[in-house]
Design a protein around this motif. Structure first.
Motif: not given
Lengths: 430, 156
Positions: B16-17, B70, B122-123, B128, B131-133, B135
């Motif tokens: 993920g992040d 985030p 956040n993730e 995963a 997350t959009p934030e 990105e």
């Protein structure tokens, strides 16, 4: 006044694995010790099914970033046994050299960055480095030389790509290897210094009646091959392994617990090798061991750090010998003809005996795979160490007792050893 | 002699992040002066430690998990990472960048300039997605790194 004391070392997720420790005792009586490790290598056995033997060394290398060569060598041995492949003596020597690089790298990492801080009262290697800069530098240098050797033979040090069934994709020239002579001579000096350094540590008084298990070779300190022997008289060929060792599910752990049929837990790794194969070490290493007060009778797991250092000395000497005697093989690898068969391979990973078994079909496709790593073999014994340790040291205040438990887990250099360094410790008193 | 400059993005592309450090490096490609080395790594402390000796000025880009919203960009001097961030570990790797920095400092290996650009994630679960934030923070992190690189150039 509390009757029940609980020591919990919580689960921490890491890429290499996760572990947690739970110790509970009522008064001074230890009622429960549970060590839980969900074990990543298990997943690999499923991944390997349906894959060709040619992919095997590259896939199993991914099991561990510290000891990829151990997995490659046990896997390759197993397939070569299945297909009846005989490799040239120079290939065998190169594999041993390759493997010694991994011993140097893995032992140096464990001694200096993971374990030494426990003995000297530092919270971690960073604080150790502030006061013992030269020692930590020596450790990093040793590790780097081990890594450089792995990279020279394997193409890269982490998940190397050169080893294959039948030999190597590419072998070095004698001149390539000679370039490592200087660094390895330096590594040998550093390893001897290391052994003297760790032999001076204050060692807790704690001995256990282990059954030691290791490979034993006719003439060498066994790494690549040999018979599986134990201090209670076991002496079997590798392909009889499953007749004598059994894995059991236990409810608190995703990892299986190994034991010797009809007897129970056993110990693999540096203490076991030193005990069973002391007579196979060169005079120089035995002399150093004697000087440092180390005898093969040693059954104090806290002295494992000294044996790791002695094995590092041995590995450096062995590398120099192998380099001096090296003659390139006629071909980097021999031809391999797959056949439907079962093959088994055992080698001595830095942490101990590593068993691989494959059932292959006539096209060399893996039908079933079984991998029994040293950490899994030691888990039961590790719990027993903790059980007796906690019982013996119950009078210690909880923080010190918790620290001793963590140190005792690190005696085994398990895959979780660096994770446990960062675990949150919770103490509950009822 | 000009300073040897580098930017290292740290992270695991499959968590993920945590991948953001690597993604920032990829977004930087073609946008930095030719002499600036761009590297990607999982953040193994010993790899980072080795890199310290190869540069005079180094910027480490990594995901941070500190409880901020985030996508927040944090900037630290590599020699002065706030204690609470060290205690929580600056990345999701468990053994992380702060260990490499701590060891580098203790052994006197840190480059003259060493900075950390942290992007709050956040993730961090296996497999995963980003997350959009986070990105959305990549370009801001890129701008931050480019600005720091030009500052480093000016003081040299």
């Amino acid at each position: 006044m509390s009757q029940t004391r609980t020591i919990k070392v919580d689960t921490l997720a890491r890429v290499e694995g996760e572990g947690s420790l739970y110790v509970r005792f009522s008064g001074s009586h230890v009622s429960e010790v549970k060590l839980r490790i969900p074990e990543p290598p298990r997943l690999f056995e499923g991944i390997l099914e349906g894959r060709s033997y040619e992919e095997l060394p590259d896939i199993v290398a991914r099991i561990c970033g510290i000891c990829p060569i151990a997995h490659q060598m046990s896997a390759i041995n197993a397939v070569e046994q299945a297909f009846g492949v005989a490799v040239h003596p120079s290939i065998r020597a190169l594999r041993r050299l390759f493997y010694c690089g991994e011993w140097i790298e893995s032992h140096a990492l464990h001694i200096y960055l993971l374990h030494a801080p426990d003995y000297l009262g530092y919270e971690d290697a960073i604080l150790l480095a502030r006061d013992h800069k030269a020692r930590v530098e020596a450790g990093l240098k040793l590790k780097k030389i081990g890594n450089d050797l792995m990279a020279l033979l394997g193409g890269r040090e982490i998940h190397p790509v050169s080893a294959c069934v039948g030999g190597f994709y590419k072998v070095p020239t004698a001149a390539d290897l000679r370039k490592m002579r200087g660094p390895l001579e330096e590594a040998l000096d550093l390893a001897v210094e290391t052994a003297r350094f760790v032999a001076g540590f204050e060692i807790p008084d704690f001995e256990q009646p282990y059954e030691f298990v290791a490979l034993r070779h006719q003439t060498e300190y066994a790494i690549n091959d040999g018979r599986v022997v134990s201090s209670k008289g076991l002496d079997i060929a590798v392909d009889q392994y499953l007749d004598h060792f059994v894995e059991r599910q236990v409810s608190h752990s995703h990892a299986l617990h190994s034991s010797i049929r009809g007897r129970g837990s056993y110990l693999v790794g540096p203490l076991a090798r030193f005990h069973l194969n002391f007579d196979r070490l060169p005079d120089s290493v035995r002399g150093l061991a004697n000087e440092l007060g180390m005898t093969p009778e040693c059954c104090n797991p806290f002295k494992g750090i000294i044996i790791r250092a002695l094995e590092t000395v041995f590995a450096c000497e062995e590398c120099l010998r192998l380099i001096d005697e090296y003659e390139p093989p006629p071909a980097p690898r021999v031809e391999v003809h797959p056949r439907a068969a079962v093959g088994q391979g055992c080698t001595e990973a830095p942490r101990g005996l590593l068993y691989h078994r494959y059932e292959l079909d006539e096209n060399g496709i893996i039908r079933t795979a079984r991998i029994i790593p040293p950490t899994a073999q030691s888990l039961k014994r590790m719990e027993e160490d903790l059980y007796f340790l906690v019982g013996k040291m119950a009078a210690l205040p909880t923080p010190e007792l918790t620290h001793r438990c963590e140190q005792a887990i690190r005696n085994y250099d398990p895959c979780i050893s660096c994770a446990t360094h960062y675990l949150q410790v919770t103490v509950e008193r009822e | 002699m000009p300073r040897r400059r580098g930017v290292i993005g740290l992270g695991n592309p499959d968590r993920g992040d945590d991948s953001v450090g690597i993604l920032v490096i990829r977004a930087l490609r073609g946008r930095v002066p030719e002499d600036v080395a761009l590297l990607e790594d999982t953040g193994a402390p010993l790899f980072v430690l080795e890199q310290f000796q190869k540069f005079d000025a180094l910027i480490l880009v990594d995901a941070v998990h500190s409880g901020s919203p985030p996508g927040t960009i944090h900037g630290f001097d590599g020699r002065q990472i706030p204690r609470e961030v060290r205690a929580r570990t600056i990345s999701s790797h468990g053994v992380g960048v702060h260990d490499a920095l701590g060891l580098g400092e203790a052994l006197g290996l840190l480059p003259e300039i060493v900075r950390v650009v942290g992007i709050e994630g956040n993730e961090f679960d296996f497999g995963a997605a980003l997350t959009p934030e986070v990105e959305g923070a990549i370009e801001r992190a890129v701008a931050n790194v480019l600005e720091q690189l030009s500052e480093i150039e000016e003081v040299s």
